[in-house]
Design an enzyme around this catalytic site. Structure first.
Site, mmCIF file in Angstrom:
data_model
loop_
_atom_site.group_PDB
_atom_site.id
_atom_site.type_symbol
_atom_site.label_atom_id
_atom_site.label_comp_id
_atom_site.label_asym_id
_atom_site.label_seq_id
_atom_site.Cartn_x
_atom_site.Cartn_y
_atom_site.Cartn_z
ATOM 1 C CD GLN A 1 1.307 -20.062 4.142
ATOM 2 O OE1 GLN A 1 2.148 -20.876 4.716
ATOM 3 N NE2 GLN A 1 1.071 -18.818 3.809
ATOM 4 C CD GLN B 1 -5.649 -2.427 -4.236
ATOM 5 O OE1 GLN B 1 -4.704 -2.164 -5.250
ATOM 6 N NE2 GLN B 1 -6.906 -2.516 -4.687
ATOM 7 C CE LYS C 1 -3.708 0.103 1.867
ATOM 8 N NZ LYS C 1 -4.871 0.362 0.876
ATOM 9 C CB SER C 2 0.901 3.877 -1.963
ATOM 10 O OG SER C 2 -0.818 4.518 -1.444
ATOM 11 C CB THR C 3 -0.513 4.388 3.548
ATOM 12 O OG1 THR C 3 -2.128 5.003 3.100
ATOM 13 C CG2 THR C 3 -0.424 4.886 5.146
ATOM 14 C CE1 TYR C 4 2.546 0.590 7.929
ATOM 15 C CE2 TYR C 4 0.543 0.077 6.644
ATOM 16 C CZ TYR C 4 0.898 0.315 8.000
ATOM 17 O OH TYR C 4 0.387 -0.571 9.157
ATOM 18 C CB ALA C 5 4.600 2.802 -0.752
ATOM 19 N NE ARG C 6 2.264 7.809 -1.419
ATOM 20 C CZ ARG C 6 1.259 8.986 -2.190
ATOM 21 N NH1 ARG C 6 1.169 10.194 -2.047
ATOM 22 N NH2 ARG C 6 0.994 8.253 -3.708
ATOM 23 C CD GLU D 1 7.526 -12.380 2.703
ATOM 24 O OE1 GLU D 1 6.745 -11.621 1.203
ATOM 25 O OE2 GLU D 1 6.900 -13.664 2.652
#
Length: 186
Positions: free
Chosen positions: A176, A152, A107-112, A133
């Site tokens: 799993q 996503q 997600k872009s929220t975390y990527a940013r 991961e």
């Protein structure tokens, strides 16, 4: 091979239990968003984490992974140390159709914020929780919020069914639950 829309994802989740639990709305107010979107599904991260540590001075070996490489943590917020890595799992359990492959993007929220999420493809016939991961590429500790969105999933339906599904070949991560550490078939 076609990208599947929200109406197909909804039908497969509700009628065929492809995603459980399934959130039909896209929830985004005050949280990192999760749930059904136009052409995908935003998955949530669970409360269990395995944080990589150097406390035991081990070496990470994917062919001979030892539990001493990680520290178990459970909570609503996981602090990933600077320039470190953690494993987590989805809240959702997936049952993939035999003619559908899913790919997962962070997600872009975390990527940013310098948080990179990696998940390998969900192969046709795969069933289980998804091990996630998470890399913190920043020089600062970073928060991961449990029970909120982390990535996503996009669903791609093949033009024809494959000869051998993940279930047919008895994939090493089939069915799993929880966070699954690296496995090598022997």
């Amino acid at each position: 091979m076609g990208l599947k829309a929200d109406n197909w994802i909804r039908k497969m989740a509700l009628e065929h239990k492809m995603i459980e639990p399934f959130c039909e709305a896209n929830i985004g107010k005050g949280v990192v968003s999760y749930g059904l979107s136009s052409y995908g599904y935003d998955i949530r991260v669970g409360r269990e984490f395995k944080i990589f540590t150097n406390v035991n001075s081990t070496v990470v070996d994917p062919k001979n992974f030892v539990e001493e490489n990680v520290v178990d943590f459970e909570g609503d917020v996981c602090i990933v140390p600077a320039n470190s890595f953690t494993l987590a799992r989805t809240i959702e359990y997936f049952k993939m159709p035999d003619d559908v492959l899913a790919i997962c993007l962070g997600k872009s929220t975390y990527a940013r914020c310098g948080i990179i999420v990696n998940v390998t493809p969900f192969e046709p016939g795969f069933e289980g929780h998804i091990t996630i991961e998470i890399s913190n590429t920043t020089p600062l500790p970073a928060k991961i919020y449990a029970n909120e969105g982390i990535a996503q999933v996009l669903f791609l339906q093949g033009d024809e069914k494959c000869d051998t599904t993940y279930k047919d070949k008895k994939g090493k991560y089939q069915a799993q639950t929880g966070i699954t550490l690296p496995r090598i078939l022997k």
